[in-house]
Scaffold this motif. Structure first.
Motif, short mmCIF file in Angstrom:
data_model
loop_
_atom_site.label_atom_id
_atom_site.label_comp_id
_atom_site.label_asym_id
_atom_site.label_seq_id
_atom_site.Cartn_x
_atom_site.Cartn_y
_atom_site.Cartn_z
N PHE A 93 68.75 28.24 31.23
CA PHE A 93 68.40 28.21 32.68
C PHE A 93 66.67 28.47 32.76
O PHE A 93 65.67 27.50 34.40
N SER A 94 65.88 29.33 32.59
CA SER A 94 64.60 29.51 32.80
C SER A 94 64.15 28.26 32.37
O SER A 94 62.96 28.11 32.44
N ALA A 95 64.26 27.75 30.90
CA ALA A 95 64.16 27.07 30.41
C ALA A 95 63.42 25.55 30.96
O ALA A 95 62.87 24.34 31.77
N GLN A 96 65.25 25.92 31.88
CA GLN A 96 65.57 24.15 33.05
C GLN A 96 63.96 24.23 33.72
O GLN A 96 63.58 23.24 34.93
N GLU A 97 64.29 25.93 34.95
CA GLU A 97 63.34 25.80 36.16
C GLU A 97 61.40 25.52 34.80
O GLU A 97 60.86 25.28 36.02
N SER A 98 61.24 25.90 34.02
CA SER A 98 59.64 25.90 33.60
C SER A 98 59.69 24.47 33.18
O SER A 98 58.45 23.64 33.37
N GLU A 99 60.61 24.07 32.68
CA GLU A 99 60.50 22.56 32.13
C GLU A 99 60.11 20.80 33.40
O GLU A 99 59.16 20.41 33.43
N LEU A 100 61.05 21.44 34.48
CA LEU A 100 60.49 20.91 36.36
C LEU A 100 59.45 21.07 36.70
O LEU A 100 59.13 20.76 37.23
N THR A 101 58.85 22.46 36.67
CA THR A 101 57.89 23.08 36.99
C THR A 101 57.11 22.08 36.46
O THR A 101 55.77 21.55 36.71
N SER A 102 56.26 21.76 34.99
CA SER A 102 55.35 22.14 34.43
C SER A 102 55.34 19.78 34.53
O SER A 102 54.38 19.66 34.56
N HIS A 103 56.80 19.27 34.58
CA HIS A 103 56.66 17.84 35.48
C HIS A 103 56.24 17.64 36.15
O HIS A 103 55.06 16.70 36.91
N LEU A 104 56.47 18.80 37.68
CA LEU A 104 55.95 18.35 38.75
C LEU A 104 54.36 18.62 38.53
O LEU A 104 53.17 18.34 39.12
N SER A 105 53.98 19.74 37.96
CA SER A 105 52.46 20.25 37.90
C SER A 105 51.57 18.33 37.39
O SER A 105 50.59 18.79 37.80
#
Length: 478
Positions: free
Chosen positions: A431-443
């Motif tokens: 779950f943390s990896a999924q959040e981080s991947e989406l956040t970095s994509h948004l950034s």
């Protein structure tokens, strides 16, 4: 009559000498320290915002914002106000021609004349100039130039507001899509925890699991539900932000995902960051126009030390009877110049000149600071393009590894080879990896919008749409 008016015409021609300093653009501030900013020539033009933003739903939101956003409409009215002020100030450079007419009827008493009642009738028609200042030393012209540059500066501020609004709508829209994905992601995680809890409960009822494992499974589920509630709140708030930016009702069911390929959402920006490109940013142009206004104000302050010459002139007809008002011999003219020479003003003019020079120096600093801000924003955006892309690639690889880790941990737990702690750790890590991947994509996408904004892109094409808001705002005034 032409000969008699010749002195006035000559005086008007002699006006307009300016005492403002010759304007020279200040030197560019040192920018070698900004990382990622190249100093090469840039022949590639930035795409307009519709080309840059490929998503049709986003395009419709931006168009609505350009027509309805209240802050932009307020900025448009400020531009219109300064334009009107310039027209008022500029009109003082030219003599105004006024026409007037009057009829006077008087009755005098016996006591006043001593010879019975008397009546007097007087008619007059005049065309003339009243209180026109001969601008021999350029004071009025300098004030007009100052008003014009202030208008230009505010118009550039409007263009800057257009760029910021386009960027804010795009950023808010992407954040909404990201939050929607996070809600979907947490819902999937909640479902996974619910399935795991059922499995743990079954094993606990059969005596293959202990109460501690059951409690850990429940805490993981409730924590995921709390996270889902947090992201739903974020989605609702993003809708409110978009609604305020757009200035009109919007669809409450925006769906979609951030695309896997960044170019599918925002086109690639294959441009350099040359100094010439940065100098076309509206905020930098606005600062330079403010500097020119301050320069013109110095000229007005200098001219205040010299004499002021004002003219009042007129010509027309006067007669005792209306029939003879425009007949031969009834004409008259007047030419009244007045001179005002400053002798002793307790240092008022000197202080005004010092103040004008100080404001000019302050405007130079503000102009150079605007350039430095531009270089910083471009540098930050270019660095973001590079490092966020590297981060996103790493996060995608990390996500893939965590998916494999979770599947392996789940299989081993179901076979009884590992404890629930190992499975719980794998679920949380996934779950943390999924959040981080989406956040970095948004950034990464946000940094691309920031680069587009920092380079001054978007206003040239958006000017057409913004003209609609100009007309609408002026209609509101009428």
């Amino acid at each position: 009559m032409q000969i008699k008016m010749l002195p006035l015409m000559v005086a008007v021609v002699l006006t307009g000498c300016s005492m403002a300093p010759d304007y020279q653009r200040p030197d560019m501030p040192k920018t070698a320290g900004w990382q990622g900013v190249a100093q090469q020539s840039n022949a590639t033009a930035l795409p307009d915002w519709k080309t840059f933003m490929a998503d049709e739903h986003l395009q419709s939101l931006v168009e609505m914002a350009l027509k309805n956003n209240k802050d932009l409409r307020q900025t448009v009215l400020n531009v219109a106000s300064l334009k009107a002020q310039y027209r008022i100030q500029d009109s003082a450079r030219y003599p105004g021609l006024n026409a007037s007419g009057s009829v006077t009827n008087q009755r005098f008493s016996d006591n006043y004349t001593g010879a019975g009642k008397a009546y007097n009738h007087y008619k007059q028609a005049t065309v003339g100039v009243s209180s026109y200042e001969l601008d021999l030393f350029g004071r009025v012209k300098s004030l007009s130039d100052q008003a014009l540059e202030n208008y230009f500066s505010q118009d550039e501020a409007r263009r800057s507001a257009v760029i910021s609004l386009v960027a804010e709508v795009a950023t808010s829209y992407m954040s909404l899509l990201a939050d929607e994905q996070l809600v979907s992601l947490t819902d999937d995680t909640v479902n996974a925890y619910e399935q795991t809890l059922k499995l743990v409960q079954t094993r606990y009822d059969a005596g293959y699991s202990d109460a501690l494992t059951l409690a850990q499974s429940k805490t993981a589920l409730y924590s995921a539900k709390a996270t889902a509630a947090k992201y739903r709140l974020s989605v609702a708030q993003e809708y409110n932000t978009l609604r305020q930016l757009v200035g009109a009702p919007i669809d409450r069911h925006i769906t979609g995902q951030l695309p896997e390929e960044t170019g599918a959402f925002l086109s690639e920006l294959k441009v350099g960051a040359s100094s010439d490109l940065l100098l076309s940013r509206p905020d930098i142009l606005a600062a330079e126009h403010s500097l020119k206004a301050a320069n013109a104000n110095v000229g007005a302050a200098r001219a205040a030390f010299f004499p002021t010459i004002s003219l009042t002139a007129g010509f027309g007809s006067a007669s005792q009877s209306l029939d003879n008002l425009f007949s031969s011999g009834s004409g008259y003219w007047s030419f009244i110049p007045s001179l005002s020479v400053p002798i002793f003003d307790w240092g008022n003019n000197s202080a005004n000149l010092d103040l004008a020079k100080i404001k000019k120096q302050s405007s130079i600093i503000a102009y150079q600071k605007a350039i430095e801000t531009g270089f910083k924003e471009v540098s930050d955006a270019l660095l973001g393009q590079k490092h966020y892309l590297e981060e996103w690639d790493a996060q995608k690889a990390n996500l893939k590894a965590n998916e494999q880790y979770y599947e392996l941990a789940k299989m081993r737990y179901e076979k009884g080879n590992d404890s629930y702690i190992d499975l719980l750790d794998a679920q949380r890590s996934l779950f943390s990896a999924q959040e981080s991947e989406l956040t970095s994509h948004l950034s990464l996408l946000t940094s691309r919008i920031n680069l587009f904004k920092a380079l001054g892109g978007g206003w040239s094409a958006a000017d057409h749409e913004a003209s609609t808001s100009v007309k609408h705002a002026m209609d509101q005034v009428d």
